[in-house]
Design a protein around this motif. Structure first.
Motif, PDB file in Angstrom:
ATOM      1  N   GLU A  73      -6.443  -8.025   1.962  1.00  8.36           N
ATOM      2  CA  GLU A  73      -7.495  -7.488   1.105  1.00  8.36           C
ATOM      3  C   GLU A  73      -8.208  -8.644   0.412  1.00  8.36           C
ATOM      4  N   ILE A 127       0.537  -6.189   1.152  1.00  9.08           N
ATOM      5  CA  ILE A 127      -0.879  -6.530   1.191  1.00  9.08           C
ATOM      6  C   ILE A 127      -1.062  -7.943   0.647  1.00  9.08           C
ATOM      7  N   GLU A 182     -12.325  -8.048   7.019  1.00 10.79           N
ATOM      8  CA  GLU A 182     -12.296  -6.637   6.632  1.00 10.79           C
ATOM      9  C   GLU A 182     -11.311  -5.818   7.469  1.00 10.79           C
ATOM     10  N   ASP A 222       0.842  -1.190   0.000  1.00  7.28           N
ATOM     11  CA  ASP A 222       0.000   0.000   0.000  1.00  7.28           C
ATOM     12  C   ASP A 222       0.883   1.246   0.000  1.00  7.28           C
ATOM     13  N   ARG A 262      -3.341 -10.517  -0.955  1.00  8.46           N
ATOM     14  CA  ARG A 262      -4.583 -10.532  -1.724  1.00  8.46           C
ATOM     15  C   ARG A 262      -5.239 -11.904  -1.585  1.00  8.46           C
TER      16      ARG A 262
END
Length: 246
Positions: free
Chosen positions: A51, A24, A45, A18, A26
């Motif tokens: 993510e 991050i 979340e 990010d 995925r």
């Protein structure tokens, strides 16, 4: 249902970061039941380094996202109501580096062994805390393996037993001729004697002779038993597609 086809971060390379430089992970979620997918998506979340880029009940959507390199890790439910290990294996065939975590209450050793062989590297109980699930996701993403301690011994025993059985069965198969192995492979595939005869352009009598030789050498009394021995030995190859006489 979330699709990984939109959004800048979903098109970023594996190990994306990010704006702060934080990696991050995925994640894709797959289960045939929408309620399971929705519930897990809500739980994931909060973690800032995770993510959910795809959450779907249609395996083709997940397969497309994985094949496109948009997913680092897959979370699935593996049991008789969820995903079967071969589905996981098919996804890993298109993306060998994909991490896979199973969220399940299943405790059958055979299912656990099949899941591990398929590529599952994390096993989380459904009643586990979100923090534990997140730790497992992060660990599997780093290349670690996460299984409950109680399962580890059972899993190793199962794998060792299966390997010993495979070696014994393979030793028995070594006594077969090349043609007998081809005929046995056809039996494993479910071909009838007539179909085997047509495939190799042999007479039914010759096929019967080959099968009788296979049964005698394997020390069994039926083609079903012969097929069982072949599968234990891992004999799944297709016979040569060229028609030969023998």
């Amino acid at each position: 249902m979330r699709d990984a086809g939109a959004g800048e971060s979903r098109d970023s390379p594996t190990g994306s970061a990010d704006a702060t430089g934080r990696t991050i992970i995925r994640v894709a979620l797959y289960h045939p039941k929408q309620a399971w997918v929705d519930a897990l998506e809500v739980l994931l979340e909060s973690p800032p380094d995770i993510e959910v880029v795809a959450a779907h009940t249609n395996i083709d959507w997940i397969r497309s996202a994985v094949a496109a390199g948009k997913v680092d890790l897959l979370v699935v439910n593996i049991d008789d109501q969820g995903v079967e290990p071969p589905v996981v294996q098919s996804l890993l065939n298109s993306s060998p580096g994909l991490g896979v975590v199973a969220v399940t209450d299943a405790e059958e050793t055979t299912l656990l062994s099949a899941a591990v062989r398929a590529g599952v590297r994390g096993w989380v109980k459904k009643n586990a805390s979100v923090d534990h699930l997140v730790r497992v996701i992060r660990g599997v993403y780093r290349g670690e393996t996460w299984f409950p301690p109680a399962f580890t011994t059972r899993l190793l025993d199962s794998l060792l037993t299966a390997e010993e059985t495979r070696k014994q069965a393979s030793g028995v198969l070594s006594s077969l001729s090349a043609r007998e192995l081809e005929v046995l492979s056809c039996l494993v595939r479910g071909l009838t004697r007539q179909e085997i005869a047509e495939h190799f352009v042999l007479s039914p009598h010759t096929v019967r002779t080959h099968i009788n030789n296979v049964l005698r050498k394997l020390g069994v009394h039926s083609t079903l038993a012969a097929v069982s021995v072949a599968r234990q030995a891992g004999l799944t190859t297709r016979p040569d597609e060229q028609d030969e006489r023998g």
